[in-house]
Each structure stands twice: as structure tokens, then as C-alpha cells.
Scaffold this motif. Structure first.
Motif, PDB file in Angstrom:
ATOM      1  N   UNK A 287     116.772  15.300 -11.895  1.00  0.00           N
ATOM      2  CA  UNK A 287     117.459  14.232 -11.174  1.00  0.00           C
ATOM      3  C   UNK A 287     118.805  14.757 -10.663  1.00  0.00           C
ATOM      4  N   UNK A 288     119.246  14.165  -9.547  1.00  0.00           N
ATOM      5  CA  UNK A 288     120.634  14.387  -9.118  1.00  0.00           C
ATOM      6  C   UNK A 288     121.431  13.192  -9.618  1.00  0.00           C
ATOM      7  N   UNK A 289     122.432  13.469 -10.446  1.00  0.00           N
ATOM      8  CA  UNK A 289     123.155  12.401 -11.135  1.00  0.00           C
ATOM      9  C   UNK A 289     124.608  12.350 -10.674  1.00  0.00           C
ATOM     10  N   UNK A 290     125.125  11.143 -10.535  1.00  0.00           N
ATOM     11  CA  UNK A 290     126.522  10.914 -10.176  1.00  0.00           C
ATOM     12  C   UNK A 290     127.100   9.941 -11.197  1.00  0.00           C
ATOM     13  N   UNK A 299     124.448   7.049 -11.894  1.00  0.00           N
ATOM     14  CA  UNK A 299     123.392   6.863 -10.896  1.00  0.00           C
ATOM     15  C   UNK A 299     122.521   8.106 -10.876  1.00  0.00           C
ATOM     16  N   UNK A 300     121.200   7.909 -10.934  1.00  0.00           N
ATOM     17  CA  UNK A 300     120.256   9.027 -10.929  1.00  0.00           C
ATOM     18  C   UNK A 300     119.271   8.838  -9.773  1.00  0.00           C
ATOM     19  N   UNK A 301     118.960   9.945  -9.108  1.00  0.00           N
ATOM     20  CA  UNK A 301     117.973   9.876  -8.033  1.00  0.00           C
ATOM     21  C   UNK A 301     117.070  11.110  -8.098  1.00  0.00           C
ATOM     22  N   UNK A 302     115.785  10.889  -7.889  1.00  0.00           N
ATOM     23  CA  UNK A 302     114.839  12.001  -7.804  1.00  0.00           C
ATOM     24  C   UNK A 302     115.013  12.681  -6.458  1.00  0.00           C
ATOM     25  N   UNK A 303     115.267  13.970  -6.482  1.00  0.00           N
ATOM     26  CA  UNK A 303     115.500  14.700  -5.234  1.00  0.00           C
ATOM     27  C   UNK A 303     114.884  16.080  -5.345  1.00  0.00           C
ATOM     28  N   UNK A 304     114.063  16.423  -4.355  1.00  0.00           N
ATOM     29  CA  UNK A 304     113.399  17.728  -4.331  1.00  0.00           C
ATOM     30  C   UNK A 304     114.232  18.679  -3.490  1.00  0.00           C
ATOM     31  N   UNK A 305     114.857  19.642  -4.150  1.00  0.00           N
ATOM     32  CA  UNK A 305     115.692  20.597  -3.419  1.00  0.00           C
ATOM     33  C   UNK A 305     114.876  21.451  -2.453  1.00  0.00           C
ATOM     34  N   UNK A 306     113.627  21.711  -2.778  1.00  0.00           N
ATOM     35  CA  UNK A 306     112.805  22.566  -1.928  1.00  0.00           C
ATOM     36  C   UNK A 306     112.504  21.912  -0.589  1.00  0.00           C
ATOM     37  N   UNK A 313     113.444   5.411  -5.584  1.00  0.00           N
ATOM     38  CA  UNK A 313     114.714   4.718  -5.484  1.00  0.00           C
ATOM     39  C   UNK A 313     115.703   5.247  -6.517  1.00  0.00           C
ATOM     40  N   UNK A 314     116.972   4.938  -6.268  1.00  0.00           N
ATOM     41  CA  UNK A 314     118.009   5.317  -7.217  1.00  0.00           C
ATOM     42  C   UNK A 314     117.958   4.414  -8.447  1.00  0.00           C
TER      43      UNK A 314
END
Length: 740
Positions: A287-290, A299-306, A313-314
């Protein structure tokens, strides 16, 4: 990488490597053949359909006109604005050219299509025929050789001898064909460099030959081309400076990523792996977390860096507690547990490293101890704006102005670091400062100049302060040049007293350095490049801050050019717009706007050799930019960096050196002899331009420094002369020329 050479000796070996090299040549010829075929097809369509050609050209012009440059940052320099307008100017030129296109294609078939077809048929076609022959002989030779080798050794000697002779003949013929093919392939490869390009050159030559309108248009376009050339040159110079800063920052980030990692006091963000338990199986999901410290909101969101795509959703929750996970309690490293107020259960997270975990736990008030980073603690307080600092800088400036103000590359050429450190340590030490003899050859000028720059860099905060750094940048981004000066004037007087005093001392000195630019090659623009990042360094070293370096340079240029007004006069309320209106020769016409060339005299270029008296005048009033001798004149409004001619006195405040009145256009170089020679000169004389000038009215002439005018005589317009240049008669600013 180019094509490999084909050696004739390889034809006899006929190795796989030779075949590979030959194959690469064949592929290149095939590609060239296809390209020429398409080019001929397009050329014929060009000749047959003038309307289609015109449509294509106009479409190209429309594309240029529609494209908009997007610069990095929230504002553009005058040079960037000029460059951004260039595509629209180019589009206008192309659209004008379309009106006179008919005659251009009259002989296009003879100079373009026929030579290309001839090259394709005679040369590439011949190479293809040679390949067919080569392939045929290869097959024949291989077949004969295999058949020959299958003969029984029990055959009669005569029969074997005859077979040997037959193979030798076939082999020799195969070698000859191979040599001829290799020769032809390389010949065509070399021929295409001129027989393919020459018709294109002839076609373009025909285009210019048949375009009388294009010639007229080029003359009209010359003024903008001049402005654009200088703007491109200025932008390239700023790019080199900015690129080196960005590259330096990148290297620092590579070497010490943790030291330069941006850590906000209010938020923490980054990637974390979250343990998710499903059906007796636990998985780790990235997850990308803020995390926002004040509301304790994660706040966490699933994000594919590739793929660069968000998945789902967040998810947000309020933090309750954060606890480091013991190493022996879980098989993963760098883990910690958090509990949420509005979410049940414990969430186990894995950081990317031990340091990353420490930062996350520190942000969330976890149980890990807090470590603070203070990178600047060792460097702070090494230099101060105290009596010692002022005395040292004054001493250094005096040595530079008396010993080496004419040295080329002053302030741009750096001294040896160890010598600079030694000089500063001796000069700043009350016990040894009296023993430092700057008149001695022991201390080179480049060492002294580097010591001044190093002292300014070692101040706890930049001389123009972090507080007002952004204000200066915003002022430099104003559209109106006078508004820029007025706003910077106002900000300078808000600086702390010692900072303003040191800045005044430095700007007065740099103005004197710039007045000797013909000897030291350090124009106002060059000094801006050197001192902008030093005096206005940002508090945080980011790419965005580096992109503002060009505006830092502009601020320093304005301070140097206007140092008397800025430091001696108090700013006028309301931004200081009313301070010192220029006293310029005005046109008595319906349009009261002064010509753009009256804003500031520009002599960017080396002028022809004059008399000794002329050289003395030129030495005091022109701006020498290295390697710019062949460039034409420019519009003053389009440049802020390279073409600043200082409206400033010399270091001691007298009228010698580069002293111009507050009017932007010089009054006959402040030389009464020149003025009297102009006023008493007989009519119809020749005159030489001392500065470059760009006309803004049809009745005015544009010219570069060194231009010779014919039939020069006084005009009815006060402050203007009339003269003839290239057959055109028009108005010339009186104080921009001298009679010859």
C-alpha cells in the motif's frame, strides 16, 4: 553505430561473419530503397496536387500554432516567453509562404523526382541484380562442390583431374561474382550519401530561388529571429547552470539518500506492506500510505508501481497506537503494529528498511526512540555578519578592485579550495587578520574572489534571507520590468540592517566589476549567474527550487544595475512605480510610446575596429559577450540576463567608468564632445552606430552596433536623426550614433 566494412579478402573465406556483415548492408539498401520509393511517391503527389501540398503545409503551420510550451515552475522569464511565442511566429511565416508556392514546383520533377528514380533504378536496382547473380552462383558452387566431394577415390585419375578443374572454374567464377557484388554494395552505400541527398538540396535551393516573397518575408522576420536567437542563447546558458545544480542534487541523493530525504513535520508518506489474513493464510499487500500527524489520520491506497495505476478505493482510519514488533515474534523484518480507533483489530505493517520503520514510528509517536537529524549543525555559525565579517569583505573587495578587476573570468574562475580555506581562516581570526597581506602575490585574485563567495555561503542563512527568498523570486517573475525593480527595491529595505549593508557593499563592488566587462568578460548577466544561487539559496534543496535559479540570477542583475536607486533611495509607497522616469527622445506622433530600443542600449556584439578615441568610448559603454560577435541586434524587452547594460556608477561613486544617467538610453555616452559634434555636424554625413537598436515604428531603422549610415542629417523630431541604411531612409536615435 555505422555499417561494418566488407573486405574483399573475406569473399574467399565466405565465413558466417562475412555473410552477417553482408546481410546488414543488404538490409540497409532495402530500407533505403523503400524510403526512396515512398519519397518519390510523396514527391509526385507534391507536384501533381498543389492544393494537397498547400493543405499539408498549412496543417503543419496550424500544428505549430496550436502547440503550447509548458515550462517548469509557476512563471516564465522574458526569454522563455519569447521562445514560447516562436512556434506561432513560425506558423505565420509558413502560412505566408503558401501564398507564393505556385512557381516553386515548376522544375521540381527534374531536380527531385528524376534523380531519385535514376538512383533507385541504376544503383539500387543494379545491386539487386548483382545479389541475384551472387545467390545463383553461391547455389551453383555449393552444389558442384558437394557433388565433387562425393566422388569416389577409386575413379580414374584423369576423371578426378577433370572434376578438380571443373570445380576450380566454378569456384573462381563464384569468387569473381562475390567480389563484384561486394564492390557494388559498398559503392551504392557510398553513392547514396550524395546522389540521394543532392536532389533534395537542389529542390530546397529551387524553393528559395523562386520565392521572392520568401526573401521579403525573411527580412521582416529578421527582427524576431534576432530576439529569439538571444533568448535561446540565454535559456541555454541558464539550462547549463540549472542542469549542473540538479545533477549535483541527484548525486547527493544517490550518495546519502537518507540525509536528503524530504521529511515533513506534519505528514509521513511512503510504501508499506500490510499483513492481510485470509482463510488461515496471511499475505502481504503493498500500500501507499499517508499519515497526517495532527488529526492522526492514516490513509492507505493500493497502487501498482509497475503499471502506475490505482487499484481500488482509498482506506482511512484514525490512529490509536503504534508499537514496534519484536523480531522474534514474526518472521518478517522491519515490522510494527498499529491500532485504529475506528477499525477493529491490530494491523501489522512492514516498512522498507530499519530506518524507514524508525521514521514511521517517530511520526506516529511509537515506542522507538526519536533521532533528530541536523545536517547543518557543523556548518552553522562558521561565518557571521559581524564587524569581522564586514572588515574581511571590505578588505577582499579593495584587493580585487586595486589588483585584479580586469582579470578575465573574475568570480567565475574558482581558486584552490585549500588556499581559500587558509585565507578565510587567517582573515577571520582576530589574532592573524592583521598579518594577511592581500597585496602580496601569495594570494591570487581567484583565491580572494572564491573566499568572498565561500564566506557568503557559510553564513547561517543566505544574505538575502530565507524569509524573503520567495518574495524576491516572485518579484523577478513580474511581467513589467519597472515593477520588478520597484518590488525588489521594496523588499531590500525590509531586510535586516546588517544584511542590507552587506548587500549594498557587494552590489556596489559587482557594479564596478561589470563596468570592466570588456577586460574581465564578466557582464551583469554573468555575475548574476555566479551570485544568484549564493545570495538567494533556498531553504530546501529541491528540483523546483533549482528551476528558479534563473529568476535568482535576474534578481541579482536588477540589484547590480539599479544599486544606486535601490540602496540610496527609500522605496516609494505603492511599489515605487513613480521613481525616476526616463528622460528619452520622444516621437511627436499619435502614438506616444517610446521605441523599445530606448529602454536600454544593447551592444552585445564585437563592433568593427574604430579609431583609438572610438575604442575608448566603446570600451566604456559596450557589453562584450564571449562568442557572440556574429549575432545581430536584439529587442531589449526579450532578454534579462545576457543583455543588461548597467545603469550604475563605478565603485567610488564618481562619473568615471560605466556611468549612465537614469534615462535608459545614453545621452551621447555622457560625452559633450560627441553631443556637440552631432549638433554642429553638417548635413548628409556618414554616422556609425554605437549601440544596437530595434525599431517599433515603420519610420525608424533597426541596426546593430557598428552599422554605417549614409546621408545622416538632423530630423524634425527632437533627439532623432534621419539617415539611409540599405536603401531605406528612416529615423535614428541621436545618442546611439557618432559621425565619421
Amino acid at each position: 553505430m555505422g555499417l561494418p566494412a566488407l573486405e574483399f579478402s573475406d569473399c574467399y573465406v565466405d565465413s558466417p561473419q562475412f555473410r552477417e556483415r553482408l546481410k546488414s548492408h543488404e538490409l540497409e539498401l532495402e530500407k533505403t530503397n523503400k524510403f526512396i520509393k515512398e519519397l518519390i511517391k510523396d514527391g509526385k503527389a507534391l507536384i501533381q496536387a498543389l492544393k494537397n501540398l498547400s493543405t499539408a503545409k498549412r496543417k503543419f503551420a496550424e500544428s505549430l500554432n496550436e502547440f503550447k510550451f509548458q515550462c517548469i515552475g509557476d512563471a516564465e522569464t522574458d526569454d522563455e516567453i519569447c521562445i514560447a511565442k516562436s512556434l506561432q511566429e513560425f506558423a505565420g511565416v509558413l502560412q505566408n509562404l503558401e501564398d507564393e508556392r505556385t512557381r516553386m514546383i515548376e522544375n521540381a520533377n527534374d531536380v527531385l523526382i528524376s534523380p531519385l528514380e535514376r538512383f533507385r533504378k541504376e544503383q539500387i536496382g543494379a545491386a539487386k541484380e548483382a545479389k541475384k547473380k551472387y545467390d545463383k552462383e553461391t547455389e551453383k558452387y555449393c552444389t558442384v562442390l558437394e557433388k565433387h566431394l562425393s566422388l569416389s577415390a577409386k575413379k580414374k585419375e584423369a576423371h578426378l583431374h577433370e572434376a578438380d578443374n571443373q570445380v576450380d572454374i566454378v569456384r573462381q567464377h563464384f569468387y569473381e561474382v562475390s567480389l563484384e557484388y561486394v564492390f557494388k554494395v559498398q559503392e551504392v552505400q557510398e553513392r547514396k550519401m550524395f546522389e540521394f541527398v543532392e536532389p533534395l538540396l537542389a529542390f530546397l535551393q529551387g524553393l528559395f530561388t523562386y520565392y521572392h516573397h520568401g526573401y521579403e518575408l525573411a527580412k521582416d522576420f529578421n527582427h524576431f529571429k534576432t530576439d529569439l536567437t538571444i533568448s535561446i542563447q540565454n535559456t541555454r546558458n541558464r539550462f547549463e547552470s540549472t542542469r549542473s545544480e540538479v545533477e549535483c542534487l541527484m548525486k547527493k541523493m544517490k550518495e546519502n539518500p537518507h540525509e536528503h530525504k524530504s521529511i515533513s513535520p506534519n505528514t509521513m508518506e511512503g510504501y508499506l506492506f500490510v499483513q492481510e489474513k485470509r482463510s488461515f493464510v496471511s499475505t502481504w499487500v503493498k500500500y501507499y500510505c499517508i499519515y497526517h500527524r495532527e488529526p492522526k489520520r492514516m490513509t492507505m491506497m493500493l497502487f501498482d508501481q509497475k503499471s502506475g495505476a490505482k487499484n481500488g478505493d482509498e482506506e482511512s482510519f484514525t490512529l490509536k497506537s503504534c508499537t514496534r514488533r519484536k523480531t522474534d515474534s514474526i518472521e518478517k523484518r522491519f515490522c510494527f503494529d498499529i491500532e485504529a480507533v475506528d477499525r477493529p483489530g491490530v494491523i501489522t505493517m512492514q516498512a522498507l528498511s530499519e530506518e524507514d520503520r524508525r521514521l514511521w514510528m517517530e511520526a506516529m509517536d511509537g515506542r522507538e526512540p526519536v533521532y533528530t537529524l541536523n545536517r547543518d549543525s557543523q556548518n552553522e555559525a562558521m561565518a557571521q555578519l559581524d564587524v569581522i565579517g564586514f572588515n574581511v569583505v571590505k578588505k577582499f573587495i579593495y584587493a580585487i578592485e586595486t589588483r585584479g578587476i580586469d582579470e578575465q573570468g573574475l568570480y567565475r574562475i574558482v581558486g584552490v579550495s585549500s588556499r581559500v580555506q587558509k585565507l578565510l581562516s587567517l582573515a577571520m581570526d582576530p589574532k592573524t587578520c592583521a598579518d594577511v597581506e592581500l597585496d602580496s602575490t601569495e594570494w591570487e585574485i581567484k583565491t580572494i574572489t572564491s573566499a568572498i563567495k565561500h564566506y557568503l555561503r557559510m553564513l547561517p542563512a543566505p544574505l538575502m534571507t530565507y524569509q524573503y527568498q520567495r518574495s524576491f523570486i516572485i518579484a523577478a517573475k513580474l511581467d513589467n520590468p519597472e515593477a520588478r525593480v520597484a518590488e525588489i527595491h521594496s523588499i531590500v529595505h525590509r531586510l535586516p540592517e546588517k544584511n542590507r549593508q552587506m548587500l549594498e557593499l557587494l552590489m556596489k563592488h559587482l557594479a564596478k566589476v561589470a563596468s570592466h566587462h570588456q577586460q574581465n568578460l564578466m557582464t551583469v548577466a554573468n555575475l548574476g549567474v555566479v551570485f544568484g544561487p549564493t545570495l538567494l539559496r533556498p531553504q530546501e534543496e529541491t528540483v523546483a527550487a533549482i528551476m528558479d535559479i534563473k529568476f535568482q540570477n535576474i534578481v541579482i542583475e536588477i540589484l547590480i544595475e539599479n544599486h544606486e536607486r535601490i540602496f540610496k533611495d527609500m522605496p516609494v509607497s505603492g511599489g515605487g512605480q513613480g521613481n525616476s522616469q526616463p528622460n528619452l527622445p520622444r516621437r511627436r506622433s499619435a502614438d506616444s510610446k517610446a521605441p523599445s530600443c530606448s529602454e536600454r542600449p544593447l551592444t552585445l556584439f564585437h563592433t568593427p575596429s574604430f579609431s583609438e578615441k572610438d575604442k575608448a568610448v566603446e570600451k566604456r559603454n559596450s557589453v562584450d559577450v564571449n562568442s557572440s560577435a556574429d549575432l545581430p541586434s536584439v529587442n531589449c524587452n526579450s532578454i534579462l540576463n545576457w543583455t543588461r547594460l548597467n545603469n550604475m556608477p563605478t565603485g567610488d561613486g564618481d562619473q568615471d567608468g560605466l556611468q549612465l544617467s537614469k534615462q535608459s538610453r545614453p545621452n551621447s555616452l555622457q560625452n559633450p564632445k560627441v553631443r556637440s559634434s552631432m549638433s554642429s555636424s553638417p548635413p548628409l554625413r556618414k554616422a556609425r552606430a554605437l549601440y544596437a537598436c530595434k525599431a517599433e515604428h515603420d519610420s525608424e531603422l533597426s541596426f546593430i552596433a557598428g552599422t554605417i549610415f549614409e546621408n545622416v542629417h538632423p530630423s524634425r523630431e527632437p533627439g532623432w536623426l534621419e539617415g539611409t541604411l540599405d536603401g531605406k531612409t528612416g529615423l535614428i536615435p541621436e545618442n546611439y550614433v557618432e559621425f565619421v
